[in-house]
Enzyme design. Structure first.
Site, short mmCIF file in Angstrom:
data_model
loop_
_atom_site.label_atom_id
_atom_site.label_comp_id
_atom_site.label_asym_id
_atom_site.label_seq_id
_atom_site.Cartn_x
_atom_site.Cartn_y
_atom_site.Cartn_z
N ASP A 1 0.83 -1.19 0.00
CA ASP A 1 0.00 0.00 0.00
C ASP A 1 0.87 1.25 0.00
O ASP A 1 2.08 1.19 0.23
CB ASP A 1 -0.90 0.02 1.24
CG ASP A 1 -1.95 -1.08 1.22
OD1 ASP A 1 -2.21 -1.62 0.13
OD2 ASP A 1 -2.51 -1.38 2.30
N TYR B 1 5.70 -9.94 6.87
CA TYR B 1 5.50 -8.53 7.21
C TYR B 1 5.80 -8.35 8.70
O TYR B 1 5.53 -9.23 9.52
CB TYR B 1 4.07 -8.09 6.97
CG TYR B 1 3.72 -7.81 5.53
CD1 TYR B 1 3.85 -6.53 5.00
CD2 TYR B 1 3.23 -8.81 4.70
CE1 TYR B 1 3.51 -6.26 3.67
CE2 TYR B 1 2.89 -8.54 3.37
CZ TYR B 1 3.04 -7.27 2.87
OH TYR B 1 2.70 -6.99 1.57
#
Length: 587
Positions: free
Chosen positions: A202, A257
């Protein structure tokens, strides 16, 4: 001697024989361009220790790659006319017609159908038969994987955009064109070189490791070190670690992540805040007279330690600046770390994450995601602030995966049992707030299945063999990656927090809310009907997320003034995303 063309029989024979259009009509051998499948869509800063949790192994089956060997086209041979003095025989005429017909059948010769080689040559600037001008030099392209990292602040995500929005891929592609790794003929459209990425990110999200694949020119005149040359054209917050030749088809089966946050987010709501009033069961504080004035006293939320706020429970007043200084000095205890680790185990395995994204219904099969392993590192102090990192190793992640961290942190600070996470997998729709984008980092995509397959193939080859393909291994660049993370990524996170108090502003925006949307954070572990969202029905006091917590660019002057009053912050717009676009943003 009479003119040969005056002989009608000889003239008819000559008309049946092909003559060359010009001297440049001789064909050349070229390899067909292979068709390439696009790549489908993190180690950390040396924590003192960590606790990890694992799920079952991921299915490692991958689609079989297409072959690397290209078919070769043979040379075109064009016959010349016979000598005018010679009288052709019928057999010679038939041979000429037969060879011409055969060439046309095979797609070789004048009037033949254009082949893939012809189209590729045209794209790369090669002049076709009858055209004037020199032929452009064509350099061979090879399917490659670029291993890279970046600080995402100020960029609108990873994937290149047609509207020329500033993205990581857009800047990288321009650098590749500039150094000659992508030819000028292909510079106008990245799809010509099959540009793809292993994991999308993102806007504002950082990556210590990611993969960009493309068909790239790796032998460039005058360029001895292609990686160094690419980095010369890139800004310092984007780095290429190296590249490897790959098979035509490969993909990342899992990704890692990490989310970083200050440990003070685990402190319970301040007495008198909207969240405190709702969960303590008191609509208003009690008033106790004193020598000077009435003192407001508050009841703690049952089952939660209010040691940090004990003076405020007794009526002491404090500013947010005073609170911030005390929060930075606060240190999380082992009992609360154990609670955090107990809750996070509920994410392991395959679950329906429809409440942890946007635009997806419970029945949407894409909401099923698999979490393989999660590690919660021991807290580490940097400057005055204590930080905690949570590493997620999953098969894939949905848009706004920061909601997973939001549920984890809020459940821990409110004393909700770990079972509340299981309730959020249920069909009922509830609101889960996103944590700030500042703390999210893509560590790296993993290619275990591809590397295993290549290891088997490479065992029978030598590194110099054309079919040999090196493994995709970020560990080869681990020292460079760690240095980059510390200089660009961690420094950005800590610097923004130290200067502006972004995470504190986020938690204050949560605590200011006095509605029903987060009543599921109770200690019974049950989602009450009052917290369930029914589409099409208007909610009395819905929680409004703030746009500033999705901020991707932080000016040197800071954003502290914008964070002063949470009630005056600009609300984020409600997202309406079609499923096609949603699929493109997930990875």
């Amino acid at each position: 001697m009479s003119d040969a063309t005056s002989n009608p029989e000889l003239k008819r024979s000559l008309d049946q024989v092909s003559t060359p259009a010009d001297a440049d009509s001789e064909g050349t051998s070229e390899a067909k361009r292979p068709r390439v499948d696009q790549v489908k869509d993190t180690q950390q800063d040396a924590p003192v220790a960590s606790t990890s949790f694992s799920a079952d192994a991921v299915d490692s089956n991958l689609p079989k790659p297409e072959g690397d060997n290209a078919n070769q086209a043979g040379d075109v041979v064009i016959p010349t006319a016979p000598d005018a003095e010679a009288k052709p025989t019928p057999s010679q005429n038939e041979k000429g017609k037969g060879r011409l017909s055969e060439r046309k059948k095979r797609g070789r010769g004048p009037g033949a159908r254009r082949t893939r080689n012809d189209e590729d040559a045209s794209k790369d600037g090669t002049k076709e038969e009858g055209e004037e001008g020199p032929k452009a030099i064509r350099y061979p392209k090879r399917q490659c994987a670029l291993l890279m990292g970046f600080c995402g602040s100020g960029y609108s995500g990873m994937q290149i955009q047609p509207d020329h929005t500033r993205t990581i891929e857009g800047v990288l592609f321009n650098a590749l064109v500039k150094i000659g790794a992508v030819s000028q003929d292909n510079a106008d459209n990245p799809t010509k070189v099959n540009l793809a990425r292993a994991a999308r990110t993102d806007a504002g999200v950082h990556a210590a490791g990611n993969i960009v694949s493309l068909k790239m020119i790796i032998t460039i005149p005058g360029v001895k070190d292609i990686v160094a040359r690419i980095n010369e054209e890139l800004p310092p917050e984007i780095r290429v670690w190296g590249y490897v030749r790959t098979q035509n088809s490969f993909n990342a089966r899992t990704r890692k992540y990490t989310y970083y946050f200050p440990s003070y987010l685990l402190i319970p709501p301040k007495p008198g805040s909207g969240m405190h009033r709702v969960f303590s069961g008191s609509a208003a504080p009690s008033t106790v007279p004193s020598d000077e004035a009435s003192v407001e006293k508050f009841a703690p939320i049952p089952g939660i330690s209010y040691e940090f706020w004990k003076d405020q429970l007794d009526g002491a007043m404090s500013t947010k600046e005073e609170d911030m200084a005390r929060k930075r000095a606060w240190r999380v205890g082992p009992e609360q770390m154990e609670t955090l680790r107990s809750i996070v185990t509920k994410y392991l395995g395959t679950h329906n994450f429809h409440n942890f994204t946007v635009g997806r219904d419970f029945g949407d099969r894409s909401c099923k995601r698999y979490m393989k392993k999660i590690e919660v590192a021991d807290p580490v102090v940097y400057g005055e602030t204590e930080w905690i990192s949570v590493l997620f190793h999953g098969q894939s992640f949905m848009l706004h995966q920061r909601k997973m961290m939001g549920a984890l942190v809020l459940a821990c600070r409110m004393g909700a049992p770990p079972s509340i996470i299981n309730e959020l997998y249920d069909e009922r729709e509830v609101f889960v707030p996103k944590m700030p984008s500042l703390g999210l980092l893509l560590e790296e995509p993993l290619f275990d299945s591809y590397n295993q397959r290549m290891s088997v193939i490479n065992a029978k080859l030598e590194p110099k063999d054309p079919e040999y393909r090196p493994l995709i291994d970020f560990d080869l660049y681990r020292d460079q990656i760690n240095a980059f993370k510390d200089k660009f990524i961690y420094t950005t996170m800590r610097g923004v927090e130290d200067r502006d108090g972004l995470f504190d502003a986020w938690i204050r925006s949560i605590d200011a809310y006095a509605g029903n949307d987060m009543l599921y954070l109770n200690q019974s572990g049950i989602v009450p009907e009052s917290a369930v969202i029914h589409r099409g029905e208007k909610r009395a006091n819905p929680f409004k997320e703030k746009r500033i917590f999705d901020t991707t660019s932080f000016p040197s002057t800071g954003i502290k003034e914008k964070l002063e009053n949470v009630t005056e912050m600009e609300d984020a717009e409600e997202e309406v995303i079609d499923k096609k676009h949603l699929a493109e943003t997930e990875g």
